[in-house]
Design an enzyme around this catalytic site. Structure first.
Site, PDB file in Angstrom:
ATOM      1  N   GLU A  23       0.976  -1.171  -0.074  1.00 45.08           N
ATOM      2  CA  GLU A  23      -0.274   0.086   0.120  1.00 45.08           C
ATOM      3  C   GLU A  23       0.796   1.376  -0.016  1.00 45.08           C
ATOM      4  O   GLU A  23       0.458   2.303   0.272  1.00 45.08           O
ATOM      5  CB  GLU A  23      -0.938   0.045   1.213  1.00 45.08           C
ATOM      6  CG  GLU A  23      -1.896  -1.225   1.226  1.00 45.08           C
ATOM      7  CD  GLU A  23      -2.792  -1.284   2.565  1.00 45.08           C
ATOM      8  OE1 GLU A  23      -3.563  -0.176   2.518  1.00 45.08           O
ATOM      9  OE2 GLU A  23      -2.525  -1.991   3.170  1.00 45.08           O
ATOM     10  N   SER A  42      -6.158  -3.375   3.352  1.00 44.29           N
ATOM     11  CA  SER A  42      -6.560  -2.831   2.028  1.00 44.29           C
ATOM     12  C   SER A  42      -6.833  -3.913   0.982  1.00 44.29           C
ATOM     13  O   SER A  42      -6.499  -3.960  -0.297  1.00 44.29           O
ATOM     14  CB  SER A  42      -5.706  -2.075   1.074  1.00 44.29           C
ATOM     15  OG  SER A  42      -6.300  -1.172   0.533  1.00 44.29           O
ATOM     16  N   TYR A  73      -9.034   2.560  -4.864  1.00 44.32           N
ATOM     17  CA  TYR A  73      -8.052   3.627  -5.371  1.00 44.32           C
ATOM     18  C   TYR A  73      -7.949   3.569  -6.885  1.00 44.32           C
ATOM     19  O   TYR A  73      -7.017   3.214  -7.699  1.00 44.32           O
ATOM     20  CB  TYR A  73      -6.698   3.285  -5.006  1.00 44.32           C
ATOM     21  CG  TYR A  73      -6.801   3.128  -3.175  1.00 44.32           C
ATOM     22  CD1 TYR A  73      -7.085   4.083  -2.464  1.00 44.32           C
ATOM     23  CD2 TYR A  73      -6.613   1.920  -2.534  1.00 44.32           C
ATOM     24  CE1 TYR A  73      -7.122   4.016  -1.235  1.00 44.32           C
ATOM     25  CE2 TYR A  73      -6.330   1.836  -1.359  1.00 44.32           C
ATOM     26  CZ  TYR A  73      -6.935   2.905  -0.484  1.00 44.32           C
ATOM     27  OH  TYR A  73      -6.763   2.714   0.870  1.00 44.32           O
ATOM     28  N   ARG A  99     -11.442   3.010  11.567  1.00 45.24           N
ATOM     29  CA  ARG A  99     -12.679   2.604  10.738  1.00 45.24           C
ATOM     30  C   ARG A  99     -13.030   1.404  10.770  1.00 45.24           C
ATOM     31  O   ARG A  99     -12.211   0.299  10.594  1.00 45.24           O
ATOM     32  CB  ARG A  99     -12.219   3.014   9.457  1.00 45.24           C
ATOM     33  CG  ARG A  99     -13.738   3.709   8.313  1.00 45.24           C
ATOM     34  CD  ARG A  99     -12.979   3.857   7.026  1.00 45.24           C
ATOM     35  NE  ARG A  99     -13.027   2.529   6.338  1.00 45.24           N
ATOM     36  CZ  ARG A  99     -11.863   1.902   5.643  1.00 45.24           C
ATOM     37  NH1 ARG A  99     -10.880   2.726   5.562  1.00 45.24           N
ATOM     38  NH2 ARG A  99     -11.679   0.704   5.372  1.00 45.24           N
ATOM     39  N   ASP A 113     -15.354  -1.872   9.379  1.00 41.21           N
ATOM     40  CA  ASP A 113     -16.039  -2.185   8.348  1.00 41.21           C
ATOM     41  C   ASP A 113     -17.078  -3.250   8.676  1.00 41.21           C
ATOM     42  O   ASP A 113     -16.941  -4.106   9.540  1.00 41.21           O
ATOM     43  CB  ASP A 113     -15.111  -2.825   7.238  1.00 41.21           C
ATOM     44  CG  ASP A 113     -14.173  -1.852   6.791  1.00 41.21           C
ATOM     45  OD1 ASP A 113     -14.460  -0.735   6.848  1.00 41.21           O
ATOM     46  OD2 ASP A 113     -13.045  -2.504   6.156  1.00 41.21           O
ATOM     47  N   GLU A 163     -13.875  -6.102  10.217  1.00 39.05           N
ATOM     48  CA  GLU A 163     -12.497  -5.644  10.758  1.00 39.05           C
ATOM     49  C   GLU A 163     -12.466  -4.492  11.293  1.00 39.05           C
ATOM     50  O   GLU A 163     -13.342  -3.642  11.047  1.00 39.05           O
ATOM     51  CB  GLU A 163     -11.369  -5.943   9.973  1.00 39.05           C
ATOM     52  CG  GLU A 163     -11.284  -5.339   8.462  1.00 39.05           C
ATOM     53  CD  GLU A 163     -10.514  -5.660   7.309  1.00 39.05           C
ATOM     54  OE1 GLU A 163      -9.622  -4.921   7.269  1.00 39.05           O
ATOM     55  OE2 GLU A 163     -10.699  -6.418   6.738  1.00 39.05           O
ATOM     56  N   ASN A 165      -9.750  -1.049  10.984  1.00 38.85           N
ATOM     57  CA  ASN A 165      -8.712  -0.250  10.605  1.00 38.85           C
ATOM     58  C   ASN A 165      -8.151   0.644  11.438  1.00 38.85           C
ATOM     59  O   ASN A 165      -8.742   1.714  11.554  1.00 38.85           O
ATOM     60  CB  ASN A 165      -8.869   0.049   9.099  1.00 38.85           C
ATOM     61  CG  ASN A 165      -9.264  -0.800   7.988  1.00 38.85           C
ATOM     62  OD1 ASN A 165      -8.631  -1.571   7.570  1.00 38.85           O
ATOM     63  ND2 ASN A 165     -10.748  -1.080   8.046  1.00 38.85           N
ATOM     64  N   GLY A 197      -7.239   5.174   5.237  1.00 37.99           N
ATOM     65  CA  GLY A 197      -6.689   5.982   4.239  1.00 37.99           C
ATOM     66  C   GLY A 197      -7.300   7.531   4.331  1.00 37.99           C
ATOM     67  O   GLY A 197      -8.147   7.562   5.210  1.00 37.99           O
TER      68      GLY A 197
END
Length: 311
Positions: A20, A141, A207, A252, A254, A267, A269, A273
């Protein structure tokens, strides 16, 4: 946070050796610009391995590294050994949250609803039948993640995931709406729904500007079109997942909202990003928090964590 309360000199750690790296470089660009607008002396540090050098007079390192080395406790350990303050979670918390298997164990321990799962060695065959999700447990990611709906897809997916780890996570595939909930300390931000243009929300859809030819991308809806009671339920579940991992700063979570309207945590994070297409800044914006203020809040929450750890 006022400008007077901000650290005077901040090193923004960018790049890193993970898959990443390019995303991290874009994240750094946004963070550095925001901090300079707050009149902070910013030094961008391109991290390629553990031998990166920092100026002696920095007040804090803002970690903008994604994936392995950045999110998994490694860079945090190095910074602590050097006596350098840093943003985000501590060493053990980062390591725990980055490990999808250990995270699932904590979710189960704290009764956080998450899809059924098992672990296998890379040479083994799953006991669970498709549809399943095969995951390399210590990547970010969606690297090494495969949704498998047919029996003949199992072996190729395991072979690819095994490039990243010898132990693999096999998870029940839950069909539904893809959601994410940003967390700032004790605050759950508005729920953001992700509607990928094709397939699931993989690296290409996250992305698209890194590979325009791939035709990726996704529509974001924030706040998600979910009724108030269900919104509160999902936000509270996200906060419980965050706390189950001992996290205190930002992140964050998910979530999948199943076709029967049950939310499942996938999960968490810990260094999400912060690019132009990233989800956390978008959710913060929906809550009235500007990008610049978001960066300042991350620093303030990180300092509070460090002060608490010193007591």
């Amino acid at each position: 946070m006022t400008e007077r309360a901000l650290p005077k000199k901040i090193a923004v750690l960018m790049g890193g050796p993970s898959a990443e790296r390019d995303v991290s470089l874009l994240t750094c660009r946004g963070i550095s610009k925001a901090l300079r607008l707050l009149h902070v002396d910013v030094v961008d540090i391109d991290v390629r391995d553990k031998n990166f050098q920092l100026p002696e007079d920095i007040d804090i390192a803002f970690i903008a590294l994604h994936g392995t080395f950045g999110e998994d406790g490694q860079v945090q350990q190095l910074l602590e050994e050097r006596g350098v303050a840093y943003t985000g979670e501590g060493v053990e918390e980062s390591r725990l949250a980055f490990d999808k298997i250990r995270s699932k164990e904590k979710f189960r321990e704290h009764e956080v609803r998450t899809p059924e799962w098992e672990t296998i060695e890379a040479h083994q065959h799953p006991g669970m039948l498709p549809p399943i999700v095969i995951k390399a447990p210590r990547q970010g990611s969606t690297v090494g993640v495969h949704i498998v709906k047919k029996a003949e897809e199992v072996e190729p997916a395991i072979a690819d995931a095994a490039k990243y780890d010898r132990e693999l996570l096999i998870e029940e595939f839950v069909s539904g709406r893809e959601l994410t909930v940003g967390i700032l300390g004790d605050q759950a931000l508005p729920i953001l729904e992700i509607i990928p243009k094709g397939g699931f929300y993989d690296f290409t859809n996250k992305y698209p500007f890194l590979n325009p030819q791939a035709g990726g991308g996704a529509e974001h809806v924030c706040p998600a079109r979910i009724d108030k009671l269900k919104t509160v339920e999902i936000q509270e579940l996200a906060l419980r997942a965050f706390r189950a991992l001992g996290l205190r700063v930002y992140g964050r979570v998910d979530v999948i909202l199943s076709e029967t309207a049950e939310p499942f945590v996938l999960e968490v994070n810990t260094i999400p990003g912060m690019t132009e297409a990233s989800l956390l800044p978008e959710a913060a914006g929906a809550a009235g928090i500007s990008y610049i203020d978001l960066c300042a809040r991350v620093i303030a929450l990180s300092r509070a964590r460090m002060q608490g750890a010193c007591k």
